[in-house]
Design a protein around this motif. Structure first.
Motif, PDB file in Angstrom:
ATOM      1  N   ILE A 179       0.848  -1.196   0.000  1.00  0.00           N
ATOM      2  CA  ILE A 179       0.000   0.000   0.000  1.00  0.00           C
ATOM      3  C   ILE A 179       0.884   1.247   0.000  1.00  0.00           C
ATOM      4  CG2 ILE A 179      -1.730   1.334   1.270  1.00  0.00           C
ATOM      5  CD1 ILE A 179      -2.838  -1.249   2.338  1.00  0.00           C
ATOM      6  N   PHE A 180       0.523   2.200  -0.850  1.00  0.00           N
ATOM      7  CA  PHE A 180       1.213   3.481  -0.924  1.00  0.00           C
ATOM      8  C   PHE A 180       0.219   4.589  -0.584  1.00  0.00           C
ATOM      9  CE2 PHE A 180       2.967   0.570  -4.094  1.00  0.00           C
ATOM     10  CZ  PHE A 180       4.309   0.520  -3.707  1.00  0.00           C
ATOM     11  N   ARG A 181       0.642   5.494   0.283  1.00  0.00           N
ATOM     12  CA  ARG A 181      -0.213   6.622   0.670  1.00  0.00           C
ATOM     13  C   ARG A 181       0.547   7.899   0.295  1.00  0.00           C
ATOM     14  NH1 ARG A 181      -3.978   3.754   3.673  1.00  0.00           N
ATOM     15  NH2 ARG A 181      -3.124   1.874   4.641  1.00  0.00           N
ATOM     16  N   TRP A 182       0.191   8.445  -0.863  1.00  0.00           N
ATOM     17  CA  TRP A 182       0.916   9.562  -1.454  1.00  0.00           C
ATOM     18  C   TRP A 182       0.163  10.861  -1.257  1.00  0.00           C
ATOM     19  CZ3 TRP A 182       1.116   6.122  -6.373  1.00  0.00           C
ATOM     20  CH2 TRP A 182       2.173   5.207  -6.259  1.00  0.00           C
ATOM     21  N   ARG A 210      -4.031  17.166  -1.632  1.00  0.00           N
ATOM     22  CA  ARG A 210      -4.755  15.994  -2.110  1.00  0.00           C
ATOM     23  C   ARG A 210      -3.959  14.718  -1.849  1.00  0.00           C
ATOM     24  NH1 ARG A 210      -9.685  13.760  -2.940  1.00  0.00           N
ATOM     25  NH2 ARG A 210      -9.670  12.286  -4.679  1.00  0.00           N
ATOM     26  N   ASN A 211      -4.561  13.784  -1.121  1.00  0.00           N
ATOM     27  CA  ASN A 211      -3.987  12.458  -0.896  1.00  0.00           C
ATOM     28  C   ASN A 211      -4.494  11.498  -1.964  1.00  0.00           C
ATOM     29  OD1 ASN A 211      -2.795  11.726   2.255  1.00  0.00           O
ATOM     30  ND2 ASN A 211      -3.621  13.759   1.870  1.00  0.00           N
ATOM     31  N   VAL A 212      -3.674  10.557  -2.357  1.00  0.00           N
ATOM     32  CA  VAL A 212      -4.075   9.480  -3.242  1.00  0.00           C
ATOM     33  C   VAL A 212      -3.522   8.183  -2.652  1.00  0.00           C
ATOM     34  CG1 VAL A 212      -3.997   8.516  -5.569  1.00  0.00           C
ATOM     35  CG2 VAL A 212      -4.029  10.997  -5.254  1.00  0.00           C
ATOM     36  N   ALA A 268      -4.816  -0.369  -7.392  1.00  0.00           N
ATOM     37  CA  ALA A 268      -6.185  -0.013  -7.023  1.00  0.00           C
ATOM     38  C   ALA A 268      -6.163   1.288  -6.239  1.00  0.00           C
ATOM     39  CB  ALA A 268      -6.814  -1.125  -6.195  1.00  0.00           C
ATOM     40  N   ILE A 269      -6.936   2.253  -6.692  1.00  0.00           N
ATOM     41  CA  ILE A 269      -6.853   3.620  -6.181  1.00  0.00           C
ATOM     42  C   ILE A 269      -8.052   3.937  -5.299  1.00  0.00           C
ATOM     43  CG2 ILE A 269      -6.735   6.058  -6.852  1.00  0.00           C
ATOM     44  CD1 ILE A 269      -5.576   4.996  -9.558  1.00  0.00           C
ATOM     45  N   ASP A 270      -7.780   4.435  -4.099  1.00  0.00           N
ATOM     46  CA  ASP A 270      -8.823   5.029  -3.265  1.00  0.00           C
ATOM     47  C   ASP A 270      -8.852   6.524  -3.535  1.00  0.00           C
ATOM     48  OD1 ASP A 270     -10.335   3.251  -1.814  1.00  0.00           O
ATOM     49  OD2 ASP A 270      -8.953   3.141  -0.120  1.00  0.00           O
ATOM     50  N   HIS A 271     -10.043   7.078  -3.745  1.00  0.00           N
ATOM     51  CA  HIS A 271     -10.218   8.515  -3.947  1.00  0.00           C
ATOM     52  C   HIS A 271     -10.745   9.102  -2.635  1.00  0.00           C
ATOM     53  CE1 HIS A 271      -9.648   7.865  -8.266  1.00  0.00           C
ATOM     54  NE2 HIS A 271     -10.496   6.861  -8.173  1.00  0.00           N
ATOM     55  N   PRO A 272      -9.867   9.662  -1.787  1.00  0.00           N
ATOM     56  CA  PRO A 272     -10.272  10.094  -0.443  1.00  0.00           C
ATOM     57  C   PRO A 272     -11.429  11.079  -0.434  1.00  0.00           C
ATOM     58  CG  PRO A 272      -7.886  10.049  -0.626  1.00  0.00           C
ATOM     59  CD  PRO A 272      -8.424   9.841  -2.012  1.00  0.00           C
TER      60      PRO A 272
END
Length: 453
Positions: A116-119, A135-137, A229-233
């Motif tokens: 998992i990457f939290r950018w 903005r976090n992605v 797989a991208i989470d859109h916060p």
């Protein structure tokens, strides 16, 4: 449900029925049976108890109280027997909503690893908050590995701070989701069978966290893809940001936007920027960690479900680094339907009769495919509904799922739907277009084919 859960549940319900139907005989053996049930309940809780079994615990206590109040008036005994019957029926909950759903098993030749990457995109502000947030992605990578066992990631972010609902699923139903087998090993090394692996960006449906697509995406990764797989916060039902903040869905529907079209168009624009930001990270070894040197950045594609499918197409339209895009059941917003896409597009659809797609969905996708100047494909999966592509049907146990799908649709089920989806996606994402019709034909009830061009 484990064997000890099943034995405890079955024994408690059967003995409750005996006490109701044959009270005299039941009371003769009640001390021994209730003692064994009590020991079983303690053992079950010690091994790994969860809230689903509380109706069973209460049933055992109520049976004990019923036995001890044998001398009470007949009316009270009727009330007690009624209570036993009701609680015995309620105790079906552990069988209807399992604490650890079994997800679709990966069918490809590779084991699956995960990271998992939290950018943070310092160039963009966060539109959903009033503070000066960046903005976090959040991205979860699923990829081929040779490691078949080890520590797993938790299925869902933010288990200690779940909201009341996660994409319409009651939050309390997901508190035990850490028990779910994701079929993936955390931080396993990327398989060295190939020097570089094709990359797929995946965007989830509106409000859905990336976790709800674990079955679909681990299966795709097992076939030889690095799936991001991208989470859109603040749109995702729940996700953890880089600083540890647990972000949940924030909606601002303006009074002058009653149908939400402008809001959804803005969400689509934000999501598209998220995907383009992820593309920026793929050439930065210090950012992508163990994936560095393992990504074939010449074969990057995008796909997604629902609004995520529209996002994949919008990103394809906006960024030449994407080679193709697949839309799974997604409604298009803004000017996207009128754009002319010049790279391959695949539309995968659930059964129109089961899902009841909106006119906006039908018209928008028809217009986009009509304007397409590259190879296009469109397939409809009979007996699949909009949620069959996700893990959500697995949140119900098989008997409950059988009943619900026969009432509401989606009888193809998540396993068959997800395997068929990936059988069609695999040749499309690798550019082997001639193999797509053959892949579709191996599954019953799939109609469609190449778009005449």
């Amino acid at each position: 449900m484990s064997a000890i859960d099943a034995v405890l549940w079955g024994s408690a319900v059967v003995f409750a029925v005996v006490l109701i139907a044959f009270p005299a005989a039941g009371r003769k053996v009640a001390p021994l049976v209730l003692a064994l049930l009590g020991v079983g309940a303690v053992m079950q809780w010690a091994v790994g108890g969860y809230w689903h079994m509380w109706p069973v615990y209460l049933l055992i206590v109520l049976m004990l109280g019923y036995v001890l109040t044998d001398a009470d008036p007949p009316r009270r005994r009727v009330v007690a027997r009624t209570g036993l019957g009701v609680l015995a029926a309620v105790s079906i909950v552990p069988w209807a909503v399992p604490p650890a759903p079994s997800l679709t098993t990966p069918s490809g030749p590779y084991a699956v690893g995960s990271e998992i990457f939290r950018w943070v995109d310092e160039s963009r502000g966060e539109p959903a908050t009033e503070a000066d947030d960046r903005r976090n992605v959040v991205v979860q990578a699923w990829y081929p590995t040779t490691v078949g066992s080890g520590r797993q990631w938790r299925y869902l972010d933010g288990l200690d701070a779940l909201p009341g609902r996660v994409s319409q699923i009651p939050g309390f139903l997901l508190r035990e989701s850490w028990r779910i087998d994701t079929h993936a090993t955390a931080q396993a090394p990327v398989s060295g069978e190939r020097t570089r692996w094709p990359v797929v960006l995946f965007s989830p449906g509106y409000g859905a966290p990336r976790a709800f697509y674990t079955g679909l995406l681990t299966d795709l990764a097992s076939r030889g893809f690095v799936v991001l797989a991208i989470d859109h916060p603040y749109e995702s039902g729940v996700t953890e940001l880089a600083d540890g903040t647990v972000a949940t869905t924030v909606e601002h529907f303006p009074a002058d936007d009653p149908d939400g079209l402008r809001f959804m168009t803005e969400r689509l624009e934000t999501r598209t920027a998220d995907l383009r930001f992820v593309l920026d990270q793929l050439d930065r070894p210090e950012t992508i960690g163990l994936l560095a040197t393992h990504l074939d950045t010449a074969t990057i594609t995008a796909t997604g479900h629902s609004l995520g499918g529209a996002t994949a197409l919008a990103a394809l339209d906006a960024d030449p680094r994407l080679r193709a895009a697949a839309n799974i059941d997604g409604t298009l917003y803004g000017a996207l339907p009128d754009h002319t896409l010049t790279r391959p597009v695949l539309l995968l659809e659930s059964d129109h009769a089961d899902t009841g797609h909106s006119q906006r969905y039908l018209d928008g996708n028809a217009a986009l495919l009509d304007h397409l100047t590259a190879p296009g494909f469109r397939y409809e999966l009979a007996d699949a509904d909009h949620y069959s592509f996700t893990d959500v049907p697995h949140f119900l146990a098989a008997p409950a799922r059988f009943a619900v799908t026969h009432l509401l649709g989606g009888t193809r089920g998540p396993d068959a739907t997800q395997h068929a989806t990936n059988d069609i996606l695999t040749p499309f994402l690798t550019g082997d277009h001639s193999a797509i019709p053959t892949a579709a034909a191996t599954h019953p009830g799939i109609t469609g084919g190449p778009i005449p061009g």
